[in-house]
Design an enzyme around this catalytic site. Sequence first.
Site, short mmCIF file in Angstrom:
data_model
loop_
_atom_site.label_atom_id
_atom_site.label_comp_id
_atom_site.label_asym_id
_atom_site.label_seq_id
_atom_site.Cartn_x
_atom_site.Cartn_y
_atom_site.Cartn_z
N LYS A 167 13.91 -4.93 -4.46
CA LYS A 167 13.11 -4.85 -5.82
C LYS A 167 14.35 -5.07 -6.56
CE LYS A 167 9.48 -1.05 -4.56
NZ LYS A 167 9.73 0.82 -4.79
N LYS A 177 1.46 -8.77 2.52
CA LYS A 177 1.41 -7.47 2.04
C LYS A 177 0.98 -7.82 0.95
CE LYS A 177 1.87 -2.42 2.22
NZ LYS A 177 2.73 -0.83 2.12
N LYS A 218 -0.01 -4.35 -5.93
CA LYS A 218 -0.64 -3.98 -6.81
C LYS A 218 -0.15 -5.07 -8.05
CE LYS A 218 0.96 -0.17 -7.48
NZ LYS A 218 0.98 1.87 -7.61
#
Length: 339
Positions: free
Chosen positions: A118, A202, A205
């Site tokens: 991240k 994957k 969002k």
Amino acid sequence: MSTHKPLVLSGMQPTNTLHLGNYLGALKNWVRMQEEMPCLFCVVDMHAITADAGYGKPEELARATREVAAAYIAGGVDVSRTPIFNQGQVPEHAELSWIFNCVARLGWMDRMTQFKEKSGKHKERSSVGLYTYPVLMAADILVYKATHVPVGEDQKQHLELARDIAGKFNNDYNAPDFFPQPEPVITGTGTRVMSLRDGTKKMSKSDESDASRINLTDTAEAIADKIRRAKTDPHPLPGSKDELKERPEAENLLNIYAALADQDRDAVIAEFAGQQFSGFKNKLADLTVAKLEPMAKEMRRLLADPAEIDRILKAGAHKARAIATPIIDDVKKKVGFIA
């Protein structure tokens, strides 16, 4: 032998709109689990501000928190017996997180792969909260002495950290079995729903392409359109699971169908073996609309009355605190804090 009563704890971040992967990988299974043992489901708004998607955007965070809560209810969580709440209303999460920051070791944190993913190349610009995110996750679980945690593969490492923290606290304060060793609950077929535009990634969002995912708030028309435009390959549908190894898009769509229909994937492969994708996509679109459109309608109804959602979250937080407060009081006594 553990003396802890079974209890499930899980939650989702209120960043961006929830999608089909969140439903099949988590929410659908939560609804089933509430029939099997007591559950607590939270909207993890404290986690949301660890990254840019949630930090510095108060109106957006509040809106997204209500939307996630609405999805829980519309998806089948029964708030009369299963509390839902947002982290921010239960200060015991933050209190225990600080104590756990002092239990956890830097070496443990440095091994957390999600922070590396991240933060990317600019980890010095990341918040300290993003770095210590797994410690807060451990507190989320252990402040209720939860014994079971539904997690995806990407969160298993964080749950292992929670187990390590629990064990070290128990050992350091000579309190065997004070905190349980929470068990991961890895769900089945629908756990990893992949992007409709790239079967190797994957469903997310944060993907820039809205066509890559089916949002839980999408209309029936949008759902059907996204399914029909989903990426596939030029070959007919496979006749066996061995043929799926080099066909990620075909595997993803078959997995989605199996999860929505509550069927074994091998049975779905056998049903559609050798058929063209066009016909299969039409049936998948109909199935997806049938499953998700009622949920989307209920979400829209709930979101039209934000005060009612806030009432439900407050009531859930009250029930959650009734569990967490005596546990955090015991923790403080063990640590040596004077009440």
